[in-house]
Design a protein around this motif. Structure first.
Motif, PDB file in Angstrom:
ATOM      1  N   VAL A  37      15.888 -12.973  20.203  1.00  0.00           N
ATOM      2  CA  VAL A  37      16.940 -12.593  19.259  1.00  0.00           C
ATOM      3  C   VAL A  37      17.496 -11.216  19.611  1.00  0.00           C
ATOM      4  O   VAL A  37      18.698 -10.984  19.548  1.00  0.00           O
ATOM      5  CB  VAL A  37      16.411 -12.646  17.808  1.00  0.00           C
ATOM      6  N   ALA A  38      16.638 -10.302  20.038  1.00  0.00           N
ATOM      7  CA  ALA A  38      17.089  -8.955  20.423  1.00  0.00           C
ATOM      8  C   ALA A  38      18.009  -9.023  21.637  1.00  0.00           C
ATOM      9  O   ALA A  38      18.958  -8.236  21.745  1.00  0.00           O
ATOM     10  CB  ALA A  38      15.890  -8.068  20.716  1.00  0.00           C
ATOM     11  N   GLU A  39      17.760  -9.941  22.564  1.00  0.00           N
ATOM     12  CA  GLU A  39      18.639 -10.111  23.724  1.00  0.00           C
ATOM     13  C   GLU A  39      20.045 -10.500  23.293  1.00  0.00           C
ATOM     14  O   GLU A  39      21.022 -10.110  23.923  1.00  0.00           O
ATOM     15  CB  GLU A  39      18.084 -11.186  24.662  1.00  0.00           C
ATOM     16  N   GLU A  45      25.157 -10.471  26.871  1.00  0.00           N
ATOM     17  CA  GLU A  45      25.303 -11.921  26.953  1.00  0.00           C
ATOM     18  C   GLU A  45      25.490 -12.489  25.551  1.00  0.00           C
ATOM     19  O   GLU A  45      25.043 -11.902  24.570  1.00  0.00           O
ATOM     20  CB  GLU A  45      24.065 -12.574  27.562  1.00  0.00           C
ATOM     21  N   GLY A  46      26.085 -13.639  25.494  1.00  0.00           N
ATOM     22  CA  GLY A  46      26.234 -14.327  24.224  1.00  0.00           C
ATOM     23  C   GLY A  46      24.990 -15.141  23.901  1.00  0.00           C
ATOM     24  O   GLY A  46      24.075 -15.287  24.722  1.00  0.00           O
ATOM     25  N   ALA A  51      20.194 -18.532  25.140  1.00  0.00           N
ATOM     26  CA  ALA A  51      19.479 -19.779  24.840  1.00  0.00           C
ATOM     27  C   ALA A  51      19.309 -20.633  26.087  1.00  0.00           C
ATOM     28  O   ALA A  51      18.224 -21.171  26.351  1.00  0.00           O
ATOM     29  CB  ALA A  51      20.233 -20.561  23.767  1.00  0.00           C
ATOM     30  N   ARG A  52      20.354 -20.725  26.889  1.00  0.00           N
ATOM     31  CA  ARG A  52      20.288 -21.537  28.111  1.00  0.00           C
ATOM     32  C   ARG A  52      19.235 -20.983  29.072  1.00  0.00           C
ATOM     33  O   ARG A  52      18.487 -21.730  29.692  1.00  0.00           O
ATOM     34  CB  ARG A  52      21.672 -21.558  28.759  1.00  0.00           C
ATOM     35  N   VAL A  61      18.419 -20.666  18.360  1.00  0.00           N
ATOM     36  CA  VAL A  61      18.462 -19.200  18.403  1.00  0.00           C
ATOM     37  C   VAL A  61      19.211 -18.669  17.186  1.00  0.00           C
ATOM     38  O   VAL A  61      18.814 -17.663  16.588  1.00  0.00           O
ATOM     39  CB  VAL A  61      19.102 -18.716  19.724  1.00  0.00           C
ATOM     40  N   TYR A  62      20.302 -19.335  16.789  1.00  0.00           N
ATOM     41  CA  TYR A  62      21.020 -18.908  15.585  1.00  0.00           C
ATOM     42  C   TYR A  62      20.117 -19.015  14.351  1.00  0.00           C
ATOM     43  O   TYR A  62      20.158 -18.158  13.460  1.00  0.00           O
ATOM     44  CB  TYR A  62      22.284 -19.748  15.376  1.00  0.00           C
ATOM     45  N   ALA A  63      19.305 -20.059  14.283  1.00  0.00           N
ATOM     46  CA  ALA A  63      18.386 -20.215  13.148  1.00  0.00           C
ATOM     47  C   ALA A  63      17.360 -19.086  13.138  1.00  0.00           C
ATOM     48  O   ALA A  63      17.032 -18.540  12.074  1.00  0.00           O
ATOM     49  CB  ALA A  63      17.696 -21.574  13.212  1.00  0.00           C
TER      50      ALA A  63
END
Length: 150
Positions: A37-39, A45-46, A51-52, A61-63
């Protein structure tokens, strides 16, 4: 109602799938989740790219982000604003020894003429194509040369 020959058992297998994944839910430690999440908040990066890279779905990741934000709100911890970074300019370096670029050429608005021949002659199976702007003396010489070869 099942009609004979129409049920999947009598037709046999039509498709065969092999699942090569882990086959179970992965357990992510809280430290790893927090790191991922910190990344996303680093601004480099988005969420989808992060996530990829970790083999996750962006929705997961949004959750995680939402869960961390809810937890921090409940604890009264303020998160830094994740706004867009300010635009930065790259310094320009001018090399005085380099010649300046020539001015861009403008195309004239004249109609282009087709490159088709103005006159086409065929004498005894020999085709002669004479373009526009050809000298009259040269044309006469070519015609005389063709007549002489007959």
């Amino acid at each position: 109602m099942i009609i004979s020959g129409d049920d999947p058992v009598s037709r046999g297998a039509q498709r065969f799938e092999v699942f090569s994944g882990a086959g179970k839910r992965r357990e992510w430690p809280a430290e790893v989740k927090a790191s991922i999440v910190a990344e996303c908040y680093s601004g480099r990066e988005g969420v989808s790219a992060v996530a990829r890279r970790h083999g996750l779905d962006p929705s997961q990741v949004y959750a995680w982000r939402r869960a961390f934000c809810d937890r921090f709100d409940a604890e009264g911890v303020a998160l830094p604003a994740a706004g867009p970074q300010a635009a930065a300019f790259v310094p320009a370096v001018i090399d005085p020894s380099a010649p300046p670029d020539p001015a861009p050429m403008r195309r004239s608005r004249k109609r282009r003429r087709s490159k088709a021949s103005a006159v086409e002659l065929e004498i005894d199976g020999v085709a002669v194509r004479i373009g526009r702007g050809a000298d009259a003396g040269m044309i006469a010489a070519v015609i005389e040369a063709l007549r002489a070869t007959r």
